[in-house]
Design a protein around this motif. Structure first.
Motif, mmCIF file in Angstrom:
data_model
loop_
_atom_site.group_PDB
_atom_site.id
_atom_site.type_symbol
_atom_site.label_atom_id
_atom_site.label_comp_id
_atom_site.label_asym_id
_atom_site.label_seq_id
_atom_site.Cartn_x
_atom_site.Cartn_y
_atom_site.Cartn_z
ATOM 1 N N UNK A 30 0.657 -1.071 -0.520
ATOM 2 C CA UNK A 30 -0.158 -0.088 -0.070
ATOM 3 C C UNK A 30 1.023 1.165 -0.086
ATOM 4 N N UNK A 31 0.198 2.295 -1.120
ATOM 5 C CA UNK A 31 0.947 3.507 -0.509
ATOM 6 C C UNK A 31 0.132 4.899 0.607
ATOM 7 N N UNK A 107 -2.776 0.980 4.719
ATOM 8 C CA UNK A 107 -3.815 1.629 3.681
ATOM 9 C C UNK A 107 -4.374 2.747 4.194
ATOM 10 N N UNK A 108 -4.913 3.406 3.317
ATOM 11 C CA UNK A 108 -4.636 5.223 3.725
ATOM 12 C C UNK A 108 -6.574 5.072 4.033
ATOM 13 N N UNK A 153 -6.642 -0.108 -10.682
ATOM 14 C CA UNK A 153 -4.803 0.505 -9.257
ATOM 15 C C UNK A 153 -5.540 0.738 -8.451
ATOM 16 N N UNK A 154 -6.067 0.169 -7.636
ATOM 17 C CA UNK A 154 -6.522 0.205 -6.104
ATOM 18 C C UNK A 154 -6.455 -1.163 -5.810
ATOM 19 N N UNK A 155 -5.543 -1.370 -4.338
ATOM 20 C CA UNK A 155 -4.982 -2.595 -4.537
ATOM 21 C C UNK A 155 -6.639 -3.106 -3.100
ATOM 22 N N UNK A 188 -1.459 0.630 -4.751
ATOM 23 C CA UNK A 188 -0.269 0.198 -4.477
ATOM 24 C C UNK A 188 1.084 0.057 -5.268
ATOM 25 N N UNK A 189 2.457 0.182 -4.869
ATOM 26 C CA UNK A 189 3.214 -0.048 -5.319
ATOM 27 C C UNK A 189 3.516 -1.272 -6.355
ATOM 28 N N UNK A 190 2.412 -2.219 -6.879
ATOM 29 C CA UNK A 190 2.859 -2.577 -7.247
ATOM 30 C C UNK A 190 1.635 -4.312 -6.753
#
Length: 232
Positions: A30-31, A107-108, A153-155, A188-190
């Motif tokens: 998570x970013x 996670x935000x 693009x959301x984890x 996420x970063x990946x």
């Protein structure tokens, strides 16, 4: 207005299957970036479009950005996770303790999708024989959101190692509302090439051809053309 009878283009169809195959249960990547409100609204709308028995729509969505609440949820996770680790011994327990199984704080945004088991009244069309259909319907809302999130693009990470009664108390749920899915959400970063549990050797994906039966349990497929496609 969109023509709902229009066939999917090759590109649209490929996008759907890509989301299905590349969806991951995210725990570690998570970013901190917040989810823009238009994106979050699209995800919630996708979840709300899920099918439900008797059109009862038993789901509600609790957005959780409070650090205090998330710390309480994390405390419940830590307690339940310690119990879960005791189910294993030796190297298996060591592997289990090394797994990252939640991203509650990292996670935000956290999201709890609940199931109102009273929605629709006493008699819901289609629920007379299988009363759990409200729970199954809510699971479809979770899957809708999960696939839409991958396309955005959301984890998403589903935290299942929680005491449901404790979680209900933390979120002030009434007795007839069940906290079905506690989800961590964020960019996420990946997205990993493989599910994390598969990559770390916890479980392997079962061969699909071993799971498809014909006209009854345990009867193997006699459709060779389909069998070859399942193996490919």
């Amino acid at each position: 207005m969109t023509d709902h009878n229009r066939p999917f283009s090759d590109e649209e169809r490929a996008g759907l299957y890509r989301a299905i195959y590349e969806r991951r249960d995210v725990r570690s990547q998570f970013l901190p970036d917040p989810i823009p409100r238009p994106v979050l609204a699209r995800l919630l709308k996708a979840a709300h479009r899920a099918p439900s028995v008797g059109f009862m729509q038993p789901w509600d969505f609790i957005l959780i950005d409070s650090l205090e609440l998330r710390q309480q949820v994390l405390a419940s996770f830590d307690e339940e996770n310690a119990k879960a680790a005791d189910n294993y011994s030796g190297e298996r327990q060591h592997t289990y303790r090394g797994l990252k199984l939640q991203g509650i704080i990292e996670s935000p945004l956290n999201l709890c999708i609940t199931c109102d088991r009273s929605r629709g009244g006493t008699h819901v069309l289609g629920r007379n024989s299988i009363v759990e259909m409200d729970l199954f319907s809510t699971c479809l809302a979770v899957q809708n959101l999960w696939l839409a999130a991958r396309a955005e693009g959301i984890g998403i990470g589903w935290v299942s190692i929680l005491d449901q009664d404790t979680l209900a108390d933390i979120l002030n749920l009434p007795d007839h509302v069940y906290p079905l899915a506690y989800l961590c959400m964020g960019y996420v970063s990946e997205f990993l090439d493989q599910p994390e549990l598969e990559a770390k050797g916890w479980r392997s994906r079962l061969p699909l051809e071993d799971l498809v039966h014909q006209n009854g349990w345990g009867a193997g497929l006699d459709d060779e053309a389909l069998l070859e496609q399942l193996k490919s």
